[in-house]
Each structure stands twice: as structure tokens, then as C-alpha cells.
Design a protein around this motif. Structure first.
Motif, short mmCIF file in Angstrom:
data_model
loop_
_atom_site.label_atom_id
_atom_site.label_comp_id
_atom_site.label_asym_id
_atom_site.label_seq_id
_atom_site.Cartn_x
_atom_site.Cartn_y
_atom_site.Cartn_z
N PRO A 1 25.54 28.24 25.80
CA PRO A 1 25.43 26.97 25.09
C PRO A 1 24.26 26.94 24.10
CG PRO A 1 24.81 26.73 27.39
CD PRO A 1 25.28 28.13 27.20
N ASP A 2 24.50 26.31 22.97
CA ASP A 2 23.46 26.14 21.96
C ASP A 2 22.50 25.05 22.40
OD1 ASP A 2 24.55 28.03 20.27
OD2 ASP A 2 25.81 26.57 19.25
N PHE A 3 21.27 25.15 21.90
CA PHE A 3 20.29 24.11 22.13
C PHE A 3 19.21 24.19 21.07
CE2 PHE A 3 18.58 27.70 24.49
CZ PHE A 3 17.22 27.66 24.21
N ILE A 4 18.50 23.09 20.90
CA ILE A 4 17.31 23.07 20.06
C ILE A 4 16.20 22.40 20.86
CG2 ILE A 4 18.59 23.02 17.88
CD1 ILE A 4 17.75 20.02 17.69
N VAL A 5 14.97 22.66 20.47
CA VAL A 5 13.82 22.04 21.13
C VAL A 5 12.95 21.40 20.06
CG1 VAL A 5 11.74 22.44 22.51
CG2 VAL A 5 13.84 23.69 23.03
N GLU A 6 12.63 20.14 20.28
CA GLU A 6 11.72 19.41 19.40
C GLU A 6 10.81 18.55 20.26
OE1 GLU A 6 14.09 17.08 16.74
OE2 GLU A 6 14.61 18.80 15.49
N ASN A 7 9.51 18.68 20.06
CA ASN A 7 8.53 17.86 20.79
C ASN A 7 8.75 17.88 22.30
OD1 ASN A 7 7.32 17.09 18.34
ND2 ASN A 7 8.84 15.48 18.08
N ARG A 8 8.93 19.09 22.85
CA ARG A 8 9.11 19.29 24.29
C ARG A 8 10.39 18.66 24.83
NH1 ARG A 8 6.46 22.83 26.69
NH2 ARG A 8 6.72 21.86 28.69
N THR A 9 11.34 18.33 23.95
CA THR A 9 12.65 17.82 24.34
C THR A 9 13.70 18.84 23.96
OG1 THR A 9 11.94 15.54 24.01
CG2 THR A 9 14.31 15.94 24.09
N LEU A 10 14.56 19.20 24.92
CA LEU A 10 15.64 20.14 24.68
C LEU A 10 16.93 19.35 24.52
CD1 LEU A 10 16.28 23.50 26.33
CD2 LEU A 10 18.14 21.85 26.34
N TYR A 11 17.64 19.60 23.42
CA TYR A 11 18.90 18.94 23.13
C TYR A 11 20.03 19.96 23.24
CZ TYR A 11 15.88 15.42 21.02
OH TYR A 11 14.91 14.46 20.79
N THR A 12 21.14 19.56 23.90
CA THR A 12 22.28 20.45 24.08
C THR A 12 23.53 19.61 24.37
OG1 THR A 12 23.14 22.34 25.33
CG2 THR A 12 21.83 20.75 26.55
N GLN A 13 24.68 20.28 24.36
CA GLN A 13 25.93 19.63 24.75
C GLN A 13 26.20 19.81 26.24
OE1 GLN A 13 26.98 17.71 22.64
NE2 GLN A 13 26.64 18.58 20.63
N LEU A 14 25.40 20.64 26.90
CA LEU A 14 25.62 21.00 28.30
C LEU A 14 25.04 19.96 29.25
CD1 LEU A 14 26.62 23.28 30.24
CD2 LEU A 14 24.30 24.19 30.12
N GLY A 15 25.87 19.47 30.16
CA GLY A 15 25.40 18.56 31.19
C GLY A 15 24.85 19.33 32.38
N ASN A 16 23.99 18.71 33.16
CA ASN A 16 23.37 19.35 34.33
C ASN A 16 22.78 20.72 33.97
OD1 ASN A 16 24.12 17.21 36.08
ND2 ASN A 16 26.20 18.05 36.11
N ALA A 17 22.00 20.75 32.94
CA ALA A 17 21.50 22.02 32.39
C ALA A 17 20.44 22.66 33.29
CB ALA A 17 20.92 21.79 31.00
N VAL A 18 20.54 23.98 33.37
CA VAL A 18 19.53 24.81 34.02
C VAL A 18 18.98 25.74 32.95
CG1 VAL A 18 19.12 26.60 35.76
CG2 VAL A 18 20.67 24.69 36.26
N LEU A 19 17.66 25.74 32.82
CA LEU A 19 17.01 26.51 31.77
C LEU A 19 16.30 27.74 32.34
CD1 LEU A 19 16.03 26.65 28.75
CD2 LEU A 19 14.01 25.38 29.53
N GLU A 20 16.49 28.88 31.69
CA GLU A 20 15.66 30.04 31.96
C GLU A 20 14.60 30.05 30.87
OE1 GLU A 20 15.86 34.88 32.52
OE2 GLU A 20 17.71 33.74 32.52
#
Length: 164
Positions: free
Chosen positions: A60-79
Motif C-alpha cells: 500500500p502507498d502512503f505519505i507522511v507529513e508532520n508525523r502523520t501517515l496517510y494511506t488507504q489501508l485500514g488497521n495499518a501496521v507499520l514497519e
């Protein structure tokens, strides 16, 4: 210079000892809801977001701005790469690279020797490359391998295709 050198080394490579996984906490207020379905706060120790963990074959794609991660994925787990690693977590080759990086920064203020600094920078880069090679040898690749790719590398797989 220790925190500076440590941060630089951690940012230069995706170190296996510094990687963490965390379920992300979704923000109640998504200020980019028209573009991204979900907004999450990054974990406290996150220095660099690496990838979202999802179903096999799906990145899934994502972007990060000001310590906020935006994505289309629900219940996201980040590595992510942690910025708060302890000395006990660091492998020896990484510690060696860190020591050379520190020595190169300290050489000029202590002895005012630019030649020594150049030599130490070269040694620091060599130590860094060795540490990266060791880390890569310890960790399997992150790419997902499909069944067809696995079948191709099995002994006799190619021969079986020729005999058909």
C-alpha cells in the motif's frame, strides 16, 4: 557528536536490528480525507517509516507529513526504522562503523589534522560498507516471492518444463 553520528548511520541503511513493527493509532480527524481514507500518528520512536505490512503481494502507498501517515489501508501496521536503539542492540560491525564516524569528527578539533580526518573518513566509509554487507547477509530480502518463482529455482524445475 555521538547522537549525530548514530542518527546519520541509522539513516544511511535499513538496519535489521533497528527495525520495528507497530499497529498504528488512527486519528479521529483526517484533514486529508478527500485524498486518503485513513490518517495515523507515527509511533514515538519512529525515525523513518519503511513500509506498511499488508497481504502478500500488496504494497500500500502512503505519505507522511508532520508525523502523520496517510494511506488507504485500514488497521495499518507499520514497519519502521527506530531512532532510539540501545547499544546492546547494535551488532559489532555497526559499532565499529560508529566508532570510526566519531573518530573522524573528533580528529580535527583535537589535533587540527585535516589529513588524519580524511583517512578516518575513508576508514569510516569502509567500516560502514562492511556493516551493511553483514546486515544484508543476516536478513532475507523483503520482496514477496510467488509460487512460480519458487518453482523455477527448485532442482529439476527447468528440466521438467523442457520435457513437456
Amino acid at each position: 557528536y555521538y547522537p549525530i553520528c548514530l542518527r546519520i548511520l541509522l539513516e544511511r541503511h535499513d538496519w535489521s536490528f533497528a527495525n520495528r513493527r507497530a499497529a498504528l493509532a488512527e486519528l479521529a480527524d483526517n484533514d486529508r480525507a478527500t485524498e486518503w481514507a485513513h490518517a495515523y500518528i507515527l509511533p514515538a520512536g519512529c525515525a523513518t517509516p519503511l513500509r506498511l505490512v499488508a497481504a502478500a503481494g500488496y504494497a500500500p502507498d502512503f505519505i507522511v507529513e508532520n508525523r502523520t501517515l496517510y494511506t488507504q489501508l485500514g488497521n495499518a501496521v507499520l514497519e519502521y526504522a527506530a531512532g532510539d536503539v540501545t547499544d546492546s542492540e547494535m551488532p559489532g560491525m555497526f559499532i565499529d562503523a560508529l566508532a570510526f564516524a566519531l573518530a573522524a569528527r573528533l580528529a580535527v578539533p583535537i589535533r587540527d589534522s585535516r589529513e588524519m580526518k580524511g583517512q578516518l573518513l575513508q576508514q569510516a566509509e569502509i567500516a560502514f560498507q562492511r556493516a551493511v554487507a553483514e546486515d544484508r547477509n543476516r536478513q532475507p530480502e523483503h520482496d514477496v516471492v510467488g509460487q512460480d518463482a519458487v518453482a523455477l529455482v527448485r532442482p529439476g524445475a527447468a528440466l521438467g518444463r523442457w520435457l513437456r
